[in-house]
Motif scaffolding. Structure first.
Motif, PDB file in Angstrom:
ATOM      1  N   LYS A 192      67.830  15.317  29.251  1.00  0.00           N
ATOM      2  CA  LYS A 192      69.162  14.857  28.881  1.00  0.00           C
ATOM      3  C   LYS A 192      69.276  14.732  27.366  1.00  0.00           C
ATOM      4  N   ARG A 193      68.224  14.213  26.737  1.00  0.00           N
ATOM      5  CA  ARG A 193      68.198  14.080  25.286  1.00  0.00           C
ATOM      6  C   ARG A 193      68.247  15.457  24.625  1.00  0.00           C
ATOM      7  N   ALA A 194      67.520  16.421  25.193  1.00  0.00           N
ATOM      8  CA  ALA A 194      67.501  17.772  24.639  1.00  0.00           C
ATOM      9  C   ALA A 194      68.883  18.424  24.728  1.00  0.00           C
ATOM     10  N   TYR A 195      69.544  18.259  25.886  1.00  0.00           N
ATOM     11  CA  TYR A 195      70.895  18.808  26.034  1.00  0.00           C
ATOM     12  C   TYR A 195      71.857  18.165  25.036  1.00  0.00           C
ATOM     13  N   LEU A 196      71.678  16.868  24.792  1.00  0.00           N
ATOM     14  CA  LEU A 196      72.529  16.169  23.835  1.00  0.00           C
ATOM     15  C   LEU A 196      72.318  16.720  22.431  1.00  0.00           C
ATOM     16  N   LEU A 197      71.067  16.960  22.052  1.00  0.00           N
ATOM     17  CA  LEU A 197      70.762  17.511  20.735  1.00  0.00           C
ATOM     18  C   LEU A 197      71.411  18.885  20.554  1.00  0.00           C
ATOM     19  N   ILE A 198      71.359  19.708  21.600  1.00  0.00           N
ATOM     20  CA  ILE A 198      71.935  21.048  21.525  1.00  0.00           C
ATOM     21  C   ILE A 198      73.452  20.975  21.434  1.00  0.00           C
ATOM     22  N   ALA A 199      74.044  20.066  22.194  1.00  0.00           N
ATOM     23  CA  ALA A 199      75.501  19.892  22.136  1.00  0.00           C
ATOM     24  C   ALA A 199      75.941  19.422  20.751  1.00  0.00           C
ATOM     25  N   VAL A 200      75.157  18.524  20.155  1.00  0.00           N
ATOM     26  CA  VAL A 200      75.479  18.049  18.802  1.00  0.00           C
ATOM     27  C   VAL A 200      75.354  19.191  17.800  1.00  0.00           C
ATOM     28  N   SER A 201      74.330  20.024  17.948  1.00  0.00           N
ATOM     29  CA  SER A 201      74.155  21.150  17.026  1.00  0.00           C
ATOM     30  C   SER A 201      75.330  22.126  17.141  1.00  0.00           C
ATOM     31  N   GLY A 202      75.775  22.396  18.363  1.00  0.00           N
ATOM     32  CA  GLY A 202      76.936  23.268  18.544  1.00  0.00           C
ATOM     33  C   GLY A 202      78.190  22.675  17.922  1.00  0.00           C
ATOM     34  N   SER A 203      78.331  21.365  18.065  1.00  0.00           N
ATOM     35  CA  SER A 203      79.480  20.681  17.464  1.00  0.00           C
ATOM     36  C   SER A 203      79.440  20.778  15.941  1.00  0.00           C
ATOM     37  N   LEU A 204      78.242  20.642  15.374  1.00  0.00           N
ATOM     38  CA  LEU A 204      78.094  20.756  13.923  1.00  0.00           C
ATOM     39  C   LEU A 204      78.436  22.164  13.446  1.00  0.00           C
ATOM     40  N   TRP A 205      78.002  23.173  14.199  1.00  0.00           N
ATOM     41  CA  TRP A 205      78.368  24.550  13.837  1.00  0.00           C
ATOM     42  C   TRP A 205      79.889  24.735  13.867  1.00  0.00           C
ATOM     43  N   GLY A 206      80.533  24.011  14.752  1.00  0.00           N
ATOM     44  CA  GLY A 206      81.981  24.124  14.864  1.00  0.00           C
ATOM     45  C   GLY A 206      82.732  23.562  13.665  1.00  0.00           C
ATOM     46  N   THR A 207      82.044  22.808  12.800  1.00  0.00           N
ATOM     47  CA  THR A 207      82.706  22.231  11.619  1.00  0.00           C
ATOM     48  C   THR A 207      82.626  23.119  10.382  1.00  0.00           C
ATOM     49  N   ILE A 208      81.981  24.274  10.486  1.00  0.00           N
ATOM     50  CA  ILE A 208      81.808  25.154   9.318  1.00  0.00           C
ATOM     51  C   ILE A 208      83.140  25.450   8.652  1.00  0.00           C
ATOM     52  N   GLY A 209      84.154  25.752   9.462  1.00  0.00           N
ATOM     53  CA  GLY A 209      85.447  26.140   8.924  1.00  0.00           C
ATOM     54  C   GLY A 209      86.070  25.085   8.018  1.00  0.00           C
ATOM     55  N   ILE A 210      85.797  23.808   8.284  1.00  0.00           N
ATOM     56  CA  ILE A 210      86.351  22.725   7.465  1.00  0.00           C
ATOM     57  C   ILE A 210      85.830  22.833   6.039  1.00  0.00           C
ATOM     58  N   PHE A 211      84.503  22.955   5.894  1.00  0.00           N
ATOM     59  CA  PHE A 211      83.899  23.045   4.566  1.00  0.00           C
ATOM     60  C   PHE A 211      84.307  24.329   3.848  1.00  0.00           C
ATOM     61  N   VAL A 212      84.358  25.427   4.602  1.00  0.00           N
ATOM     62  CA  VAL A 212      84.715  26.718   3.992  1.00  0.00           C
ATOM     63  C   VAL A 212      86.146  26.687   3.478  1.00  0.00           C
ATOM     64  N   ARG A 213      87.073  26.188   4.279  1.00  0.00           N
ATOM     65  CA  ARG A 213      88.474  26.103   3.859  1.00  0.00           C
ATOM     66  C   ARG A 213      88.624  25.259   2.591  1.00  0.00           C
ATOM     67  N   GLU A 214      87.911  24.133   2.541  1.00  0.00           N
ATOM     68  CA  GLU A 214      88.006  23.241   1.380  1.00  0.00           C
ATOM     69  C   GLU A 214      87.435  23.903   0.127  1.00  0.00           C
ATOM     70  N   LEU A 215      86.349  24.656   0.262  1.00  0.00           N
ATOM     71  CA  LEU A 215      85.773  25.346  -0.885  1.00  0.00           C
ATOM     72  C   LEU A 215      86.676  26.486  -1.356  1.00  0.00           C
ATOM     73  N   TYR A 216      87.349  27.157  -0.413  1.00  0.00           N
ATOM     74  CA  TYR A 216      88.369  28.138  -0.809  1.00  0.00           C
ATOM     75  C   TYR A 216      89.455  27.459  -1.633  1.00  0.00           C
ATOM     76  N   GLY A 217      89.832  26.242  -1.223  1.00  0.00           N
ATOM     77  CA  GLY A 217      90.868  25.498  -1.930  1.00  0.00           C
ATOM     78  C   GLY A 217      90.476  25.134  -3.347  1.00  0.00           C
ATOM     79  N   LEU A 218      89.168  25.044  -3.619  1.00  0.00           N
ATOM     80  CA  LEU A 218      88.690  24.738  -4.965  1.00  0.00           C
ATOM     81  C   LEU A 218      88.576  25.989  -5.835  1.00  0.00           C
TER      82      LEU A 218
END
Length: 291
Positions: A3-29
């Protein structure tokens, strides 16, 4: 433990899903695509190499002739896929970009058939069909064929290029895994990507942005959260979970990316696009080796 391993993988996938936020902001700079890709891989390389140096220095040992593996994962895959992915984010939306990125499992199946002679059975063919249909819905090429699609052909190609480049990581990584630990492969992947990109990019006109606190926040955030931390958590989860099941859990990424695009940048997803995202996710799940 699982269960802990599945949670870690789900968190990693969620973190990958945030890439666009940082990229968009850096484009804005005012940064270019090449600059953002370079900053991502270089910051990740520094963090990963320092992490291994102080925790597991023995994992930094590689044979010189094996550098070709990391040329494949770092330059042919990571550099190419990031360039295509970030361009697609800039020109379309985070939801469209991440959905096209998730054509990678389909490309893996095709390339594995050609290179490793792996079977391409009915289940895989069906999942390929689901993936293609889903992409057609997301990009607007279906079902309203009489109207203009939501993205033009060049950005469709960069989106598919991101998926193809991402798939190459699995191909080269599969060979490298016969000799090296996953963390070693990840660290040298970003190191070789940095070696290829640093001579090609200039930051002379970006001095003003470097002096702002927001730049360093986005840079460190991009290099750490959806890159280093995501890879480390995913790798840790793989110790207890089969890779095929881990890949299914990680499909939370496009869901998180779609929500991030809506909440942070007010990107609207139509009903057909939502259906397309679900089709692509279904294709990713079905293409796995195990039930």
């Amino acid at each position: 433990m699982q269960k802990r391993a599945y949670l870690l993988i789900a968190v990693s996938g969620s973190l990958w899903g945030t890439i666009g936020i940082f990229v968009r902001e850096l484009y804005g700079l005012g940064f270019s695509t090449l600059q953002i890709v370079t900053m991502r891989v270089f910051s990740a390389a520094v963090i990963m190499l320092l992490y291994l140096l102080f925790t597991k220095p023995e994992l930094l040992k590689i044979r010189f002739r094996d550098s070709l593996y990391f040329v494949g994962t770092g330059i042919l895959s990571i550099v190419f896929f990031n360039l295509c992915y970030f361009i697609t984010i800039r020109e379309t939306s985070i939801a469209i970009a991440v959905t096209l990125l998730y054509t990678a499992p389909a490309f893996v199946a095709i390339l594995s058939r050609i290179i490793f002679r792996e079977s391409l059975d009915a289940k895989k063919l069906f999942s390929l069909g689901l993936t293609l249909t889903g992409c057609a819905f997301v990009t607007g090429y279906l079902p309203e064929l009489g109207n203009s699609p939501s993205i033009t052909l060049p950005w469709l190609l960069t989106g598919l290029g991101a998926g193809f480049g991402y798939a190459l990581y699995s191909i080269f990584g599969k060979v490298a895994l016969k000799k090296y630990d996953t963390v070693t492969i990840t660290a040298y992947t970003f190191f070789f990507a940095s070696l290829a990109l640093l001579p090609l990019v200039s930051f002379e006109t970006s001095g003003e942005a470097f002096s702002t606190g927001s730049f360093w926040t986005y840079l460190i955030g991009l290099g750490f959260f959806p890159t280093v931390l995501a890879y480390l958590l995913y790798t840790k989860g793989l110790e207890e979970v089969e890779s095929s099941r881990a890949a299914i859990v990680a499909t939370v990424e496009p869901v998180v990316a779609t929500f991030a695009g809506f909440f942070f940048f007010r990107e609207i997803v139509s009903g057909w696009q939502l259906a397309g995202i679900l089709f692509v996710l279904a294709g990713v799940v079905l293409i796995q080796e195990r039930k």
